[in-house]
Every structure is written in C-alpha cells, then in structure tokens.
Design an enzyme around this catalytic site. Structure first.
Site, mmCIF file in Angstrom:
data_model
loop_
_atom_site.group_PDB
_atom_site.id
_atom_site.type_symbol
_atom_site.label_atom_id
_atom_site.label_comp_id
_atom_site.label_asym_id
_atom_site.label_seq_id
_atom_site.Cartn_x
_atom_site.Cartn_y
_atom_site.Cartn_z
ATOM 1 N N ASP A 201 0.850 -1.197 0.000
ATOM 2 C CA ASP A 201 0.000 0.000 0.000
ATOM 3 C C ASP A 201 0.887 1.249 0.000
ATOM 4 O OD1 ASP A 201 -2.448 1.346 -0.021
ATOM 5 O OD2 ASP A 201 -2.560 1.439 2.166
ATOM 6 N N ASN A 206 1.780 6.984 3.038
ATOM 7 C CA ASN A 206 2.541 6.020 3.841
ATOM 8 C C ASN A 206 4.048 6.233 3.724
ATOM 9 O OD1 ASN A 206 0.517 4.589 5.127
ATOM 10 N ND2 ASN A 206 0.233 3.149 3.438
ATOM 11 N N ASP A 217 3.566 1.618 7.872
ATOM 12 C CA ASP A 217 2.335 0.858 7.669
ATOM 13 C C ASP A 217 2.472 -0.255 6.638
ATOM 14 O OD1 ASP A 217 -0.202 -0.042 7.900
ATOM 15 O OD2 ASP A 217 -1.171 1.697 7.005
#
Length: 328
Positions: A201, A206, A217
């Site tokens: 992701d 992030n 994360d």
C-alpha cells in the site's frame, strides 16, 4: 471475539493502558489517536519522555501468523538499513495479546509529508523501493495472500450484489458497470510476473520525509508484482507519469532488476484497487467510525459518480499502457 470487539467497542483507554503496563510501559501522557480506520493506533509518551506508537489490530482481519510475517519482514528490512517503522520486542515477542486483542508497540518516528511533485524525493523513494524489493525477493509470504482477481474483484462483486447501501434504482446500472470493469481487467491481467513480498500500500500517505524517505504501515503487505509498490506514486498526465516512472525505475534498478512487462498491470491494478477499496468500506460499515467518516456512501449522487468512474476505467484499460523510453 464478539462483534462489539470487532468494532473496537471494548477497546477503552484503560484497556490500552493496562496492555502497555503489562509490558513495563507506564504512560505519562494522553493517548493521541492517529489516522487509521482499519486498526486503532495511538501515540503516547512514557515516564522517561520517550515517545511510542501502539497499534491494536482489527480482530478477524489477519491471523496471528499473518501479522507475525509482516513483523518479520519489517525487521528484515530494518536490518537491511531500510528506513521504516518496525515493531519493538517485549520478552522476545513483537506481536502481543491483551483481552483478546493483538497489538504491537513501535517507536514514534516523525517526519514531514512526502512531496509528490518533488522529483528528488521521488528518486530517493525509487532507490529505497529497490532495496525493499531486493529483500522481498529472498522469499515469499506463506501465510499472507497474493494479490489476485478473486480477493480484489470477484469477492467484492458478490458483496455488491447483496448489499443494502446501493439505492435500488441505481443498483443494476452500478452492477453492470462493475461487471464490465471486471471483464476488462480479466483481459489485461496476467500472472506471469515474479511475485515478491511487497509493502502493498505504498501511496504517498505512507511515506514520511526526514532527510530521506521513511516508510510506514506494512499492514497491507502481501505477495504480488513489483509494480504494485510503484504505480500509486505516479501522478499527473501520461507524459508526466512516464517521466516519473522512468526516474523511479532507474533508481530502483540500482538495487534490483525491474521487469518492464509489469507496466501493463498498472491500470488493471488501479481498477482492482477501486473495487477492493469500496468493498473494504462496505465490509466495515458496522464499525461506527465508517458511517461517520464516509457519509457519502449513502448519497445517491455518489453511486452515480462511482458507476461513471468504473465505466471510465474500462475506457482507460483499453488505451495503450505506459512504456519506458528505450535505452540505446
């Protein structure tokens, strides 16, 4: 675990403080909630004025073994001197339990927002993604799933069929657009890539910046194609995206090879993320945080726009994919 625990109804401040106290941490400040819908994440300071982040994982999402795999990957990357937030050990464990919840404690690592239009920062990120994937190629996750059509398209389509949030007058047109998108993705998707362990992701939110990138994360870490960790960093029109992609790939290949055939997966992956993201919100609708933060999901205009978005993505999928400029 009860449904109320699934929605974090039983995760009270005292529960969090008790969990930390069990690990020898005495909280000397308030628990400041950080932006996270999937899990519950809090920043705090202990009595020695050290700052930490504690993360309580949403029950029933990942198993103990799947979260442990994420932690091992983070620690492996940290050992390779990749700047990222890795969990701390307590009595030889990084994944802890308290009253049915699984949680972990991380050092609090601040930073500035990653600048998506800063080409120097983008080059740095490309270089570190090469290092992340260099480690990611050493082995694969065994407990965590692979990126694929079933989880990202077929299961969400089944959910859409039976959900109550879509206005009845718009449901058939939305499902028709969803089906058309799925069929188009199936035409362009292939599994001929070398799967590796991914961040999963890697969007700009992030990545923090503190004299270089800091990745946070790994909650969506899984096996998949390398391009999954690259395409969300691209922005602007096709010419700008091509330039950015070439810059990232050139920096990336200082550490590990990049298969240019994966570029054709960018738009299929974008479509899969659209469908999967919507299904994620719907699955979490019983969590009070979701209706509060995504109120537009009950708006008829939203479903009209979403239908149009899926239809437009079908058109985009039919266009020629990005290409890298040949090097002579």
């Amino acid at each position: 675990m009860t449904d109320s625990a699934f929605n974090f109804q039983t995760l009270h401040p005292d529960t969090i403080m008790d969990a930390l106290f069990e690990q020898g941490i005495r909280v000397d400040s308030g628990l400041t909630p950080l932006n996270s819908f999937e899990n519950r994440v809090y920043q705090f300071q202990d009595e020695d004025r050290k700052r930490y982040v504690v993360k309580f994982y949403r029950p029933h999402r990942w198993s103990f073994e799947q979260i442990e795999e994420e932690h091992r990957f983070a620690l492996e990357l940290q050992a390779d001197e990749v700047p990222l937030a890795a969990p701390l050990y307590f009595n030889g464990q990084t994944l802890l339990r308290h009253q049915g919840f699984m949680y972990a404690v991380f050092p609090s690592l601040g930073g500035r927002q990653y600048e998506t239009d800063n080409l120097d920062q983008m080059e740095w990120v490309g270089r570190y993604l090469g290092r992340i994937h260099q480690a990611g190629r050493r082995s694969q996750f065994s407990a965590r799933p692979d990126i694929g059509l079933n989880e990202y398209l077929f299961e969400p389509r089944e959910l859409f069929e039976h959900m109550h949030l879509i206005p009845s007058a718009l449901k058939q047109s939305f499902l028709k657009a969803t089906d058309a998108l799925i069929e188009e993705v199936k035409l362009h998707w292939h599994a001929g890539f070398q799967a590796l362990r991914l961040h999963g992701d890697c969007h700009p939110g992030n990545i923090l910046w503190r004299d270089g990138p800091l990745f946070v994360d790994l909650d969506d870490a899984r096996n998949g194609p390398a391009i999954q960790d690259i395409w969300m960093l691209l922005n602007g029109d096709k010419a700008e995206q091509r330039m950015q992609l070439e810059m990232i790939v050139e920096a990336y290949e200082e550490f590990t090879p990049f298969d240019s055939d994966e570029i054709a997966l960018i738009e299929p992956l974008r479509a899969m993320r659209m469908v999967y993201y919507l299904a994620w919100i719907i699955r979490r609708w019983d969590d009070p945080a979701f209706p509060r933060n995504f109120p537009w999901l009950t708006d008829e205009d939203y479903w009209r726009r979403q239908t149009a978005t899926f239809t437009e993505q079908v058109r985009v999928l039919r266009e020629p994919p990005l290409t890298l400029t040949p090097l002579y």
